[in-house]
Design a protein around this motif. Structure first.
Motif, PDB file in Angstrom:
ATOM      1  N   MET A   1     -18.358 -13.882  35.165  1.00 29.67           N
ATOM      2  CA  MET A   1     -17.125 -14.589  35.495  1.00 29.67           C
ATOM      3  C   MET A   1     -16.207 -14.640  34.280  1.00 29.67           C
ATOM      4  SD  MET A   1     -16.611 -18.432  37.082  1.00 29.67           S
ATOM      5  CE  MET A   1     -17.400 -17.973  38.624  1.00 29.67           C
ATOM      6  N   LYS A   2     -14.907 -14.575  34.522  1.00 32.32           N
ATOM      7  CA  LYS A   2     -13.949 -14.629  33.435  1.00 32.32           C
ATOM      8  C   LYS A   2     -13.895 -16.036  32.840  1.00 32.32           C
ATOM      9  CE  LYS A   2     -11.031 -10.768  34.806  1.00 32.32           C
ATOM     10  NZ  LYS A   2      -9.658 -10.235  34.714  1.00 32.32           N
ATOM     11  N   CYS A   3     -13.423 -16.105  31.565  1.00 30.77           N
ATOM     12  CA  CYS A   3     -13.463 -17.374  30.840  1.00 30.77           C
ATOM     13  C   CYS A   3     -12.239 -17.514  29.936  1.00 30.77           C
ATOM     14  CB  CYS A   3     -14.744 -17.441  30.005  1.00 30.77           C
ATOM     15  SG  CYS A   3     -14.884 -18.885  28.953  1.00 30.77           S
ATOM     16  N   ILE A   4     -11.669 -18.710  29.906  1.00 36.36           N
ATOM     17  CA  ILE A   4     -10.616 -19.065  28.951  1.00 36.36           C
ATOM     18  C   ILE A   4     -11.107 -20.229  28.112  1.00 36.36           C
ATOM     19  CG2 ILE A   4      -8.261 -19.931  28.640  1.00 36.36           C
ATOM     20  CD1 ILE A   4      -7.462 -18.562  31.223  1.00 36.36           C
TER      21      ILE A   4
ATOM     22  N   GLN B   1     -18.606  -4.768  22.199  1.00 36.27           N
ATOM     23  CA  GLN B   1     -19.983  -4.311  22.105  1.00 36.27           C
ATOM     24  C   GLN B   1     -20.961  -5.489  22.026  1.00 36.27           C
ATOM     25  OE1 GLN B   1     -19.970  -1.716  18.690  1.00 36.27           O
ATOM     26  NE2 GLN B   1     -18.850  -0.081  19.751  1.00 36.27           N
ATOM     27  N   LYS B   2     -20.540  -6.541  21.351  1.00 36.16           N
ATOM     28  CA  LYS B   2     -21.400  -7.720  21.177  1.00 36.16           C
ATOM     29  C   LYS B   2     -21.658  -8.424  22.506  1.00 36.16           C
ATOM     30  CE  LYS B   2     -21.541 -12.041  18.479  1.00 36.16           C
ATOM     31  NZ  LYS B   2     -22.871 -11.818  17.878  1.00 36.16           N
ATOM     32  N   TYR B   3     -20.599  -8.509  23.345  1.00 38.01           N
ATOM     33  CA  TYR B   3     -20.706  -9.281  24.579  1.00 38.01           C
ATOM     34  C   TYR B   3     -20.539  -8.452  25.852  1.00 38.01           C
ATOM     35  CZ  TYR B   3     -20.206 -13.361  21.512  1.00 38.01           C
ATOM     36  OH  TYR B   3     -20.387 -14.305  20.545  1.00 38.01           O
ATOM     37  N   ASN B   4     -20.257  -7.160  25.691  1.00 39.94           N
ATOM     38  CA  ASN B   4     -19.992  -6.305  26.852  1.00 39.94           C
ATOM     39  C   ASN B   4     -18.845  -6.863  27.695  1.00 39.94           C
ATOM     40  OD1 ASN B   4     -20.438  -3.994  28.428  1.00 39.94           O
ATOM     41  ND2 ASN B   4     -21.782  -5.087  29.827  1.00 39.94           N
ATOM     42  N   ARG B   5     -17.826  -7.385  27.007  1.00 37.19           N
ATOM     43  CA  ARG B   5     -16.656  -7.959  27.648  1.00 37.19           C
ATOM     44  C   ARG B   5     -15.427  -7.674  26.802  1.00 37.19           C
ATOM     45  NH1 ARG B   5     -17.802 -12.729  31.094  1.00 37.19           N
ATOM     46  NH2 ARG B   5     -20.064 -12.786  31.423  1.00 37.19           N
ATOM     47  N   THR B   6     -14.271  -7.664  27.460  1.00 36.34           N
ATOM     48  CA  THR B   6     -13.016  -7.549  26.730  1.00 36.34           C
ATOM     49  C   THR B   6     -12.519  -8.944  26.371  1.00 36.34           C
ATOM     50  OG1 THR B   6     -11.820  -7.509  28.837  1.00 36.34           O
ATOM     51  CG2 THR B   6     -12.356  -5.387  27.820  1.00 36.34           C
TER      52      THR B   6
ATOM     53  N   GLY C   1     -11.992  -6.519  16.953  1.00 34.36           N
ATOM     54  CA  GLY C   1     -11.462  -5.565  17.926  1.00 34.36           C
ATOM     55  C   GLY C   1     -10.922  -6.217  19.183  1.00 34.36           C
ATOM     56  N   MET C   2     -10.608  -7.521  19.105  1.00 33.08           N
ATOM     57  CA  MET C   2     -10.016  -8.213  20.248  1.00 33.08           C
ATOM     58  C   MET C   2      -8.519  -7.913  20.317  1.00 33.08           C
ATOM     59  SD  MET C   2     -11.910 -11.914  19.691  1.00 33.08           S
ATOM     60  CE  MET C   2     -11.240 -12.695  21.170  1.00 33.08           C
ATOM     61  N   GLU C   3      -7.956  -8.058  21.490  1.00 31.25           N
ATOM     62  CA  GLU C   3      -6.508  -7.900  21.641  1.00 31.25           C
ATOM     63  C   GLU C   3      -5.815  -9.126  21.049  1.00 31.25           C
ATOM     64  OE1 GLU C   3      -3.093  -7.714  25.143  1.00 31.25           O
ATOM     65  OE2 GLU C   3      -5.135  -7.073  25.619  1.00 31.25           O
ATOM     66  N   VAL C   4      -4.861  -8.908  20.168  1.00 36.91           N
ATOM     67  CA  VAL C   4      -4.066  -9.994  19.606  1.00 36.91           C
ATOM     68  C   VAL C   4      -2.780 -10.107  20.419  1.00 36.91           C
ATOM     69  CG1 VAL C   4      -2.807 -10.830  17.583  1.00 36.91           C
ATOM     70  CG2 VAL C   4      -5.048  -9.738  17.306  1.00 36.91           C
ATOM     71  N   ILE C   5      -2.602 -11.244  21.064  1.00 40.17           N
ATOM     72  CA  ILE C   5      -1.515 -11.435  22.029  1.00 40.17           C
ATOM     73  C   ILE C   5      -0.427 -12.283  21.376  1.00 40.17           C
ATOM     74  CG2 ILE C   5      -0.915 -12.382  24.297  1.00 40.17           C
ATOM     75  CD1 ILE C   5      -4.080 -12.021  24.830  1.00 40.17           C
ATOM     76  N   SER C   6       0.728 -11.697  21.142  1.00 44.53           N
ATOM     77  CA  SER C   6       1.843 -12.394  20.505  1.00 44.53           C
ATOM     78  C   SER C   6       2.622 -13.190  21.542  1.00 44.53           C
ATOM     79  CB  SER C   6       2.764 -11.379  19.812  1.00 44.53           C
ATOM     80  OG  SER C   6       3.864 -12.020  19.215  1.00 44.53           O
ATOM     81  N   VAL C   7       2.878 -14.456  21.227  1.00 44.49           N
ATOM     82  CA  VAL C   7       3.589 -15.347  22.148  1.00 44.49           C
ATOM     83  C   VAL C   7       4.900 -15.789  21.506  1.00 44.49           C
ATOM     84  CG1 VAL C   7       3.511 -17.540  23.398  1.00 44.49           C
ATOM     85  CG2 VAL C   7       1.431 -16.166  23.148  1.00 44.49           C
ATOM     86  N   PRO C   8       6.033 -15.412  22.061  1.00 44.35           N
ATOM     87  CA  PRO C   8       7.308 -15.890  21.517  1.00 44.35           C
ATOM     88  C   PRO C   8       7.369 -17.414  21.540  1.00 44.35           C
ATOM     89  CG  PRO C   8       7.653 -14.118  23.116  1.00 44.35           C
ATOM     90  CD  PRO C   8       6.205 -14.498  23.207  1.00 44.35           C
TER      91      PRO C   8
ATOM     92  N   ASP D   1     -11.510 -10.134  30.093  1.00 44.89           N
ATOM     93  CA  ASP D   1     -12.602 -10.982  30.564  1.00 44.89           C
ATOM     94  C   ASP D   1     -12.603 -12.356  29.906  1.00 44.89           C
ATOM     95  OD1 ASP D   1     -13.735  -8.877  32.152  1.00 44.89           O
ATOM     96  OD2 ASP D   1     -14.556  -8.010  30.307  1.00 44.89           O
ATOM     97  N   PHE D   2     -12.018 -12.436  28.710  1.00 45.52           N
ATOM     98  CA  PHE D   2     -12.082 -13.663  27.923  1.00 45.52           C
ATOM     99  C   PHE D   2     -10.805 -13.811  27.107  1.00 45.52           C
ATOM    100  CE2 PHE D   2     -13.141 -15.492  23.682  1.00 45.52           C
ATOM    101  CZ  PHE D   2     -13.455 -16.784  24.085  1.00 45.52           C
ATOM    102  N   VAL D   3     -10.243 -15.019  27.094  1.00 47.48           N
ATOM    103  CA  VAL D   3      -9.055 -15.307  26.288  1.00 47.48           C
ATOM    104  C   VAL D   3      -9.307 -16.585  25.489  1.00 47.48           C
ATOM    105  CG1 VAL D   3      -6.588 -15.833  26.267  1.00 47.48           C
ATOM    106  CG2 VAL D   3      -7.491 -14.186  27.909  1.00 47.48           C
TER     107      VAL D   3
END
Length: 383
Positions: A1-4, A226-231, A249-256, A281-283
């Motif tokens: 399941m996805k997680c925030i 690779q550690k969690y098999n999740r993005t 290697g996580m996506e860095v999300i820029s927020v104005p 999968d995770f934020v």
């Protein structure tokens, strides 16, 4: 399941007589977190391992599952990577605050939360005066100094010595001579600089010098995927958190509108998190404001920041039906104006329910999850 995961930096605290013996978490009006606690379950998280000082670098690495004893080299290199500065294997990168020192007393670790534009102007004047090192302006008071072929010096975080004489905390060992020379030169360059002339005229504290600390070499993390098999993705206005994310290697999300301060656009962070979780999968949503209030010793600002975190929680829960976790990374008690290493309260939906009714330090002690080690937290959420 996805997680925030929603992290209110430094939200945890101690009971304060000024607000009736309650902590800021207990005193704040947090209807969304209250509802979440009643529908989920709570516990305590030990985010600072034995042998490490309490800090956001150590705590957030631990929460993401990267054991500091194995991967931590210093805060500076993490922030360098976030700022797009590639480090050679022998470079030592330092976090470099712009501070206010008066009569040899650390008055303000952020020079009055100097603006990014003012900091950039000061660093533009300073850089040519520091041959042999690299300085780079960042966000507000948070900047970078790199010593090629360096050796990490012992240097104290300026937010830990506010109101104290600086004499006992000047950098020692390793690159100390270089750092002291840079600090002395910054005092010369900043004295009478147009930025400071304007700040003093406006009644703001002047930026008197730089203060480098937490130096280290480039770390090597295993990839989050690779550690969690999740993005995974990171939302933060703070270079430290974005640097940890880049290492993983996580996506860095820029927020104005995200500033890392009280004026950050809280709702924009929620909107971007809801958008990101559609493809990830995770934020990890990091909110710096409660920590800044703790360092300033402002109960009013800390309560307000916590109430704004609550609004983010409400917006995310309204638009997302996966697992949600809410927690601080460490306490930043108003009393001491710096971090402490006590376990922090956390709550989670989708992993069971208990009798807790709020996310507070006291309530979490009776939560069904007990006390967990932070390095195992994401594995617990993903299980």
């Amino acid at each position: 399941m996805k997680c925030i995961l929603i992290l209110g930096d430094g939200m945890a605290d101690e009971p304060l007589a000024q607000i009736g013996g309650k902590t800021p978490l207990e005193y704040a009006k947090t209807p969304h977190m209250d509802q979440m606690a009643q529908e989920g379950a709570c516990g305590l998280l030990q985010t600072i391992p034995s042998g490490f000082e309490a800090g956001s670098d150590i705590a957030n690495m631990s929460i993401l599952g990267y054991a500091p004893a194995q991967y931590y080299t210093g805060r500076g290199p993490l922030e360098a990577l976030s700022m797009g500065t590639d480090l050679a294997p022998t470079d030592v990168a330092y976090r470099c605050n712009i501070v206010t020192v008066k009569d040899e007393i650390m008055v303000d670790f952020s020079a009055g939360h100097i603006s990014s534009e003012e900091g950039a102007a000061l660093f533009a004047s300073l850089a040519p005066e520091l041959p042999g090192v690299v300085v780079k302006a960042g966000v507000s008071y948070r900047n970078l100094l790199v010593v090629p072929n360096g050796s990490a010096a012992d240097a104290t975080a300026p937010h830990d010595i506010v109101g104290q004489p600086i004499a006992g905390y000047i950098p020692r060992n390793g690159d100390a001579a270089i750092l002291r020379s840079c600090m002395a030169k910054s005092r010369e360059v900043f004295d009478g600089h147009p930025v400071n002339v304007a700040r003093v005229k406006a009644g703001k504290p002047p930026a008197t010098q730089i203060w480098p600390w937490s130096g280290g070499r480039k770390p090597a993390f295993p990839l989050f995927s690779q550690k969690y098999n999740r993005t995974g993705g990171m939302i933060s206005a703070v270079d430290l958190l974005n640097g940890i994310a880049r290492c993983a290697g996580m996506e860095v999300i820029s927020v104005p509108g995200a500033t890392g301060y009280f004026d950050t656009d809280y709702m924009a962070k929620a909107r971007y998190a809801l958008d990101a979780i559609k493809r990830l999968d995770f934020v990890y949503v990091h909110i710096e404001a409660p920590d800044e209030a703790g360092h300033l010793g402002s109960i009013e600002e800390k309560v307000r920041a916590i109430e704004n975190v609550d609004k983010v929680v409400g917006a995310i829960r309204e638009g997302f039906d996966g697992i949600v976790a809410v927690l601080p990374d460490h306490p930043t008690p108003i009393r001491i104006k710096t971090h402490s290493r006590d376990p922090v309260p956390f709550m989670v939906t989708g992993k069971g329910t208990d009798t807790c009714t709020r996310l507070t330090e006291k309530e979490a002690r009776k939560g069904m999850f007990g006390t967990k080690e932070a390095t195992a937290f994401l594995s617990f959420l993903f299980s």
